[in-house]
Write a protein that holds these residues in place. Sequence first.
Motif, PDB file in Angstrom:
ATOM      1  N   GLU A  28       0.858  -1.187   0.000  1.00  0.00           N
ATOM      2  CA  GLU A  28       0.000   0.000   0.000  1.00  0.00           C
ATOM      3  C   GLU A  28       0.891   1.232   0.000  1.00  0.00           C
ATOM      4  OE1 GLU A  28      -2.609   1.868   3.491  1.00  0.00           O
ATOM      5  OE2 GLU A  28      -3.371  -0.067   2.793  1.00  0.00           O
ATOM      6  N   LYS A  72       4.355   1.945  -7.862  1.00  0.00           N
ATOM      7  CA  LYS A  72       2.937   1.858  -7.508  1.00  0.00           C
ATOM      8  C   LYS A  72       2.747   0.750  -6.478  1.00  0.00           C
ATOM      9  CE  LYS A  72       1.748   3.117 -12.230  1.00  0.00           C
ATOM     10  NZ  LYS A  72       1.223   2.626 -13.496  1.00  0.00           N
ATOM     11  N   PRO A  73       1.549   0.695  -5.875  1.00  0.00           N
ATOM     12  CA  PRO A  73       1.286  -0.423  -4.973  1.00  0.00           C
ATOM     13  C   PRO A  73       1.548  -1.760  -5.665  1.00  0.00           C
ATOM     14  CG  PRO A  73      -0.426   1.218  -4.748  1.00  0.00           C
ATOM     15  CD  PRO A  73       0.427   1.638  -5.920  1.00  0.00           C
ATOM     16  N   PHE A  74       2.017  -2.715  -4.890  1.00  0.00           N
ATOM     17  CA  PHE A  74       2.370  -4.076  -5.303  1.00  0.00           C
ATOM     18  C   PHE A  74       3.722  -4.169  -5.997  1.00  0.00           C
ATOM     19  CE2 PHE A  74      -2.305  -3.871  -5.200  1.00  0.00           C
ATOM     20  CZ  PHE A  74      -2.510  -4.689  -4.102  1.00  0.00           C
ATOM     21  N   SER A 105       0.817  -5.669 -10.844  1.00  0.00           N
ATOM     22  CA  SER A 105      -0.449  -4.930 -10.805  1.00  0.00           C
ATOM     23  C   SER A 105      -1.483  -5.731 -10.031  1.00  0.00           C
ATOM     24  CB  SER A 105      -0.945  -4.642 -12.214  1.00  0.00           C
ATOM     25  OG  SER A 105      -1.094  -5.849 -12.925  1.00  0.00           O
ATOM     26  N   GLY A 106      -1.687  -5.335  -8.790  1.00  0.00           N
ATOM     27  CA  GLY A 106      -2.749  -5.922  -7.984  1.00  0.00           C
ATOM     28  C   GLY A 106      -2.515  -7.319  -7.510  1.00  0.00           C
ATOM     29  N   ALA A 107      -1.259  -7.744  -7.412  1.00  0.00           N
ATOM     30  CA  ALA A 107      -0.988  -9.104  -6.951  1.00  0.00           C
ATOM     31  C   ALA A 107      -0.015  -9.085  -5.792  1.00  0.00           C
ATOM     32  CB  ALA A 107      -0.395  -9.930  -8.089  1.00  0.00           C
ATOM     33  N   ARG A 108      -0.328  -9.900  -4.793  1.00  0.00           N
ATOM     34  CA  ARG A 108       0.593 -10.027  -3.661  1.00  0.00           C
ATOM     35  C   ARG A 108       1.456 -11.249  -3.880  1.00  0.00           C
ATOM     36  NH1 ARG A 108      -2.013  -8.809   2.101  1.00  0.00           N
ATOM     37  NH2 ARG A 108       0.173  -8.713   2.576  1.00  0.00           N
TER      38      ARG A 108
END
Length: 109
Positions: A28, A72-74, A105-108
């Motif tokens: 985050e 960016k996040p992630f 992009s959007g993955a942990r």
Amino acid sequence: MALLITADAVSKIFMDTKLQSAVIQLIELVVVHNKDPSRPARCKGLISDGLHSGNCMLTSDLTGLVEQGEVKPFAVVKLSSYMVSVVGNVKVCIIMAMELVEQLSGARC
């Protein structure tokens, strides 16, 4: 490409074990602007090693990378310089230098 997140990096960071370098994920990221426009914005967020997570802040130099959309996040990053500070009763990892390994992009991990 298989990402190699450093095992237990976050718990070691917050237990004051100094790691030469650690690969972690920025889960985050939130840019916080000061009320005083002459002071630089800061970026706060969460870091993760896939098992543990913790609070972080980026220095004002690194905050620019977030504001410009380069980080960016992630994102998976390699920490090369950091310190742990206590803010209130919460430990925070202050990231002073890092290298972008991969932007997910959007993955942990």
